[in-house]
Enzyme design. Structure first.
Site, mmCIF file in Angstrom:
data_model
loop_
_atom_site.group_PDB
_atom_site.id
_atom_site.type_symbol
_atom_site.label_atom_id
_atom_site.label_comp_id
_atom_site.label_asym_id
_atom_site.label_seq_id
_atom_site.Cartn_x
_atom_site.Cartn_y
_atom_site.Cartn_z
ATOM 1 N N TYR A 432 0.647 -1.262 -0.004
ATOM 2 C CA TYR A 432 0.043 0.025 -0.013
ATOM 3 C C TYR A 432 0.751 1.189 0.048
ATOM 4 C CZ TYR A 432 -0.257 -0.135 5.302
ATOM 5 O OH TYR A 432 0.215 -0.101 6.661
ATOM 6 N N GLU A 433 0.197 2.402 -0.366
ATOM 7 C CA GLU A 433 0.644 3.674 -0.318
ATOM 8 C C GLU A 433 1.668 3.717 -1.674
ATOM 9 O OE1 GLU A 433 -0.351 6.193 0.610
ATOM 10 O OE2 GLU A 433 -1.666 5.247 2.499
ATOM 11 N N GLY A 434 1.468 2.676 -2.724
ATOM 12 C CA GLY A 434 2.053 2.583 -3.856
ATOM 13 C C GLY A 434 3.329 1.493 -3.771
#
Length: 575
Positions: A432-434
């Site tokens: 997550y968050e890229g």
């Protein structure tokens, strides 16, 4: 072995490795004195150790659940969250004008490190709220700041970010959520979002959703996305909670880990929202939140590494099995920690956790210095270090937690020991968050738009440290200097590639190779600060002699290009 926050470790790294004193010398952060920092670290450590860590297992065994449209949180989480808010820790780095302490993000990183190590599921809640606070500070209209920021900063209300949709995944530009103007400066928000951490809870107060949606006739892709504040309850003019908004939790995701953190599928059905920032400029506003959130996720990985390491060391110091070379000798423990391979694993856990933590805190220092001085060089450094801090921090968390299971042997595969929870909880941080692959591609593309100047400035500093070490730690200094030269050659190769796919093919190994060398740099600084052949010097020697050589393979992979990847046909890969 219960979790104990490594306060002395944070203090040492801040003082001797990442030069936190620079921050306190600025006018903006003049209150971040050593006494203030020590007092905060000590108080947060008590909270993490005594209040949050005992709830960690509850979050795993008694996950958040959805009952009659309401999310019920894990046993004791409400009291743990109350303890966080009563200490004012949500607003540690928030603006004083709205009730925050206005202290450096770097210090907040250390706090979130402790929260993640003690209880990642619960610690994720204030981390998300802090990101929303930052986005609103930079982009919200004044009335929205006055309405929302004091309550978010105090923890009375909590914040989320709503980006991902089922059909879009990481391709945010493919989102289809709609925002229809209602003619009164509000918008009707309609759409479904997935993977919304802490999308609802039973702590009371309001849940404030930042939602990406598309206005009518907006341009296609990311250029046509706007950001909206969509609260669970529509606030009255006096800030009290008004009517329920037209949104709901459809379901909770059944996850591999962080069971105590409710990950929601959210549905917005003509929900009332307010524009944050300018029309069609939602990605810029959201990235204000996401950039530092990426550092926060790296910190989560490091926190889990710390918790898993402590758990494994506690087991290794208790478990007796087989004979070792240290049996009956001074320095022997009589436990499995005396076995060479167990000691190798524990030393790897400790050395990598230190390296990742130093990189993350150095990134925090760069962000704080950019905010305090406005100097573009600090901005560039912060931007370059962020994907390294995120990707390496989370990879270290995954690797260290896996080693923690291995140290436990068969008992690590048994849930009752708790070792497996660290491994399950941390796995999402690389996603997550890229994803870490996206971080690496960002690093070799946008973060090298300067032709590699920022990267080479960091390499210059690594070589300067290595040169300074030649008189006291010549072998270590030489090894780090040579590694820096190899890194420079790989950096020049990356910067020379006009076809970005040539860079992307080796982006992840390049990031990992850079992190390996940067970690050696910080280990060397720690050894030089210690002065004698003490524990930090011995740990630095282990890292530089045994882990640093991995950079050779990483960087060789990095500069190979894309041709051999695409020479493999689909049939080759599916045969």
């Amino acid at each position: 072995m219960p979790y104990r926050s490594p306060v002395s470790e944070y203090s040492f790294v801040l003082e001797n490795v990442v030069d936190f004193a620079k921050i306190a010398e600025t006018e903006k952060y003049a209150e971040a004195t050593p006494d203030t920092v020590d007092a905060i670290l000590t108080e947060v450590a008590k909270l993490a150790d005594d209040k949050l860590a005992p709830l960690n297992r509850n979050g795993d065994l008694y996950p958040a659940r959805l009952e009659n449209g309401v999310v019920r949180t894990s046993k004791g989480f409400d009291e743990g969250f109350k303890a966080i808010t009563e200490g004012g820790w949500v607003g540690l780095a928030a603006m004083p004008e709205y009730g925050g302490m206005g202290l450096p993000l770097t210090l907040n990183c250390a706090v979130n490190d402790m929260f993640a190590a003690a209880n990642m599921s619960l610690g994720l809640n204030p981390l998300l709220t802090q990101g929303q606070i930052e986005a609103l500070e930079h982009h919200a209209p004044e009335w929205m700041k006055e309405m929302y920021l004091p309550k978010l900063t105090s923890g009375e209300w909590t914040g989320t970010m709503n980006l991902t949709e089922p059909q879009a995944g990481s391709d945010v530009g493919a989102l289809t959520s709609k925002a229809e103007p209602k003619g009164d400066d509000t918008y009707a928000i309609t759409g479904q979002k997935i993977y919304i951490s802490w999308g609802d809870h039973d702590f009371g107060g309001n849940v404030c959703h930042l939602v990406l949606a598309r206005l009518p006739d907006a341009p296609a892709g990311t250029k046509g996305i706007s950001l909206f504040m969509v609260p669970k309850y529509i606030p009255n003019d006096d800030g009290s909670l008004g009517d329920a908004n037209s949104l709901r939790v459809v379901s909770l995701e059944h996850k591999m880990g962080i069971h105590g953190s409710p990950t929601c599928v959210m549905e917005f059905d003509g929900a009332t929202g307010w524009l944050v920032g300018k029309e069609n400029n939602g990605m810029a506003a959201m990235f204000t939140m996401m950039n530092n959130a990426r550092l926060g996720v790296g910190i989560q990985g490091i926190g889990i590494a710390e918790g898993a390491m402590q758990h494994a060391i506690g087991y290794a110091l208790d478990r007796k099995q087989g004979r070792t070379p240290l049996d009956g000798k001074d320095g022997g423990t009589g436990t499995i920690l005396d076995h060479a391979d167990v000691r190798r694993m524990v030393a790897t856990m400790k050395a990598d956790t230190f390296a990742a933590r130093a990189i993350a805190l150095a990134c925090g220092v760069a962000i704080d210095m950019a905010n305090a001085t406005g100097e573009k060089s600090w901005d560039a450094r912060a931007a370059f270090l962020t994907p390294i801090a995120k990707a390496f921090g989370t990879e270290v968390g995954i690797r260290v937690s896996e080693l923690g299971v291995q140290v436990h042997g068969g008992m690590g595969f048994v849930e009752e020991t708790g070792a497996a929870q660290y491994s399950r909880d941390v796995r999402v941080t690389a996603i997550y968050e890229g994803t870490n692959g996206i971080q690496a591609m960002d690093m070799v593309a946008r973060k090298m738009i300067d032709g590699g100047d920022t990267a080479n400035t960091l390499i210059d500093e690594i070589e300067a440290t290595a040169e300074a070490a030649r008189s006291t730690l010549p072998e270590l200094g030489e090894n780090v200097w040579q590694a820096a030269e190899t890194l420079r050659e790989a950096t020049e190769w990356m910067a020379d590639q006009g076809d970005l796919n040539e860079r992307f093919a080796g982006a992840v190994p390049y990031l990992m190779g850079f992190a390996r060398v940067l970690g050696a740099h910080y280990h060397l600084k720690a050894a030089m600060a210690e002065g004698d052949n003490g524990p930090r010097t011995r740990l630095a020697r282990f890292y530089i002699n045994r882990l640093l050589p991995e950079h050779v393979g990483h960087l060789a992979h990095a500069v190979t290009g894309a041709e051999d990847l695409y020479a493999l046909t689909t049939e080759d890969l599916t045969a």
